[in-house]
Design an enzyme around this catalytic site. Sequence first.
Site, PDB file in Angstrom:
ATOM      1  N   TYR A  80       0.841  -1.201   0.000  1.00 31.69           N
ATOM      2  CA  TYR A  80       0.000   0.000   0.000  1.00 31.69           C
ATOM      3  C   TYR A  80       0.875   1.251   0.000  1.00 31.69           C
ATOM      4  O   TYR A  80       0.596   2.228  -0.713  1.00 31.69           O
ATOM      5  CB  TYR A  80      -0.919  -0.007   1.213  1.00 31.69           C
ATOM      6  CG  TYR A  80      -1.664   1.290   1.426  1.00 31.69           C
ATOM      7  CD1 TYR A  80      -2.793   1.599   0.675  1.00 31.69           C
ATOM      8  CD2 TYR A  80      -1.234   2.228   2.371  1.00 31.69           C
ATOM      9  CE1 TYR A  80      -3.487   2.794   0.861  1.00 31.69           C
ATOM     10  CE2 TYR A  80      -1.905   3.423   2.562  1.00 31.69           C
ATOM     11  CZ  TYR A  80      -3.030   3.704   1.798  1.00 31.69           C
ATOM     12  OH  TYR A  80      -3.701   4.888   1.978  1.00 31.69           O
TER      13      TYR A  80
ATOM     14  N   HIS B 202       0.653  13.213  -5.575  1.00 31.76           N
ATOM     15  CA  HIS B 202       0.143  12.193  -4.648  1.00 31.76           C
ATOM     16  C   HIS B 202       1.055  10.970  -4.620  1.00 31.76           C
ATOM     17  O   HIS B 202       0.600   9.824  -4.503  1.00 31.76           O
ATOM     18  CB  HIS B 202      -1.282  11.775  -5.032  1.00 31.76           C
ATOM     19  CG  HIS B 202      -2.159  11.466  -3.862  1.00 31.76           C
ATOM     20  ND1 HIS B 202      -3.065  12.358  -3.362  1.00 31.76           N
ATOM     21  CD2 HIS B 202      -2.263  10.357  -3.080  1.00 31.76           C
ATOM     22  CE1 HIS B 202      -3.704  11.810  -2.337  1.00 31.76           C
ATOM     23  NE2 HIS B 202      -3.231  10.601  -2.143  1.00 31.76           N
TER      24      HIS B 202
END
Length: 388
Positions: free
Chosen positions: A25, A276
């Site tokens: 992740y 991001h």
Amino acid sequence: MPIITTIQDLKDLHRRRTPRMFYDYAESGSWTETTFRENTTDFEKIRLRQRVAVDMTGRSTASQMIGQDVAMPVALAPVGSTGMQHADGEILAAKAAEKFGVPFTLSTMSICSIEDVAENTSTPFWFQLYAMRDKTFIKNIIQRAKDAKCSALVVTLDLQILGQRHKDLKNGLSIPIKPTLPNLLDLATKWRWIAGMSKTKRRQFGNIVGHIDGISDLSSLSVWAAESFDPKLNWEEVKEIKKMWDGPLILKGILDGEDAKKALDVGADAIIVSNHGGRQLDGALSSIRALGPIMDVVGDKVEVHLDSGIRSGQDVLKAIAMGAKGTYIGRAFVHGLGAMGEAGVAKALEVIHKELDTTMALCGETNVSDLGRHNLLVPHDFAGNWQE
């Protein structure tokens, strides 16, 4: 403690000690991961100018970000689900940042709540806000950040629609987590992580669960989260958020000069040049490539920070020399957290600080505020000769 000399050392420990789904992740991007990779490899294209016979004594990396004194121009970036990398992760990271003298930014999608972090620290931290469809939630969480004495609001603008991250899908990372056989076998080897998580009560999104009607557990949260991010977010709504907050406002996710101008128009105190971490629009420019053209547009009209790709103190130096007033580390501190908890975050900050300090000296500078393009060798076409 193992001998740690680089962020890569912490990354290797993180991979061994944390369940694969949570490591992946953190260490992944969207789609082909092109932007994710270029965030770091583009830093490598910039070279440093060595200077000699300069008095290197009395060096200082101390600076300011939005008027706040910092030990070096580095803040801990908002990272979702940090409390799943290590038990009580957000609290531990905030404590390490506080001791080192740099800002910590808490994500809306944190495991530990705003109140959890506030109760365990004494220095005001920053809070990162996602724009949600639920305006009552927005109003309430901003008030909670005020009540916790958060000193700045970081509004993320580039997550109206979630970019697809293939590793998360393949690992079955969802709310709640899917108990697949590969996941269970992997968890069985992560005894440190299991021991830590078994001792904490913080295992769900603390800023959400219990603060929204009908959201009392992870199952109900799953439905809410899937429909929450506001695809209608626009600059007028950003103005409304600024009014509600009425404090230092940082806008995150700026990659285009026109958007930088609009951020100026709504009264941002700082903007973060960020993609991001390569987790949204794959194929977008790396943040360090985008920095120069944005500086050309806004100059000194607004404080410019940079996020995405910082893995060393040399990267920090390059970003500052290119015009940024501050930088953010996300994966770098998460690797430390997953590796060794609070001590790992502290070590990540120490590594980056030492690299920044030593490199600054070898470039002939004794104060971080004196860094500039004269310290760099930048390829002529670094910003790119693109056709629109």
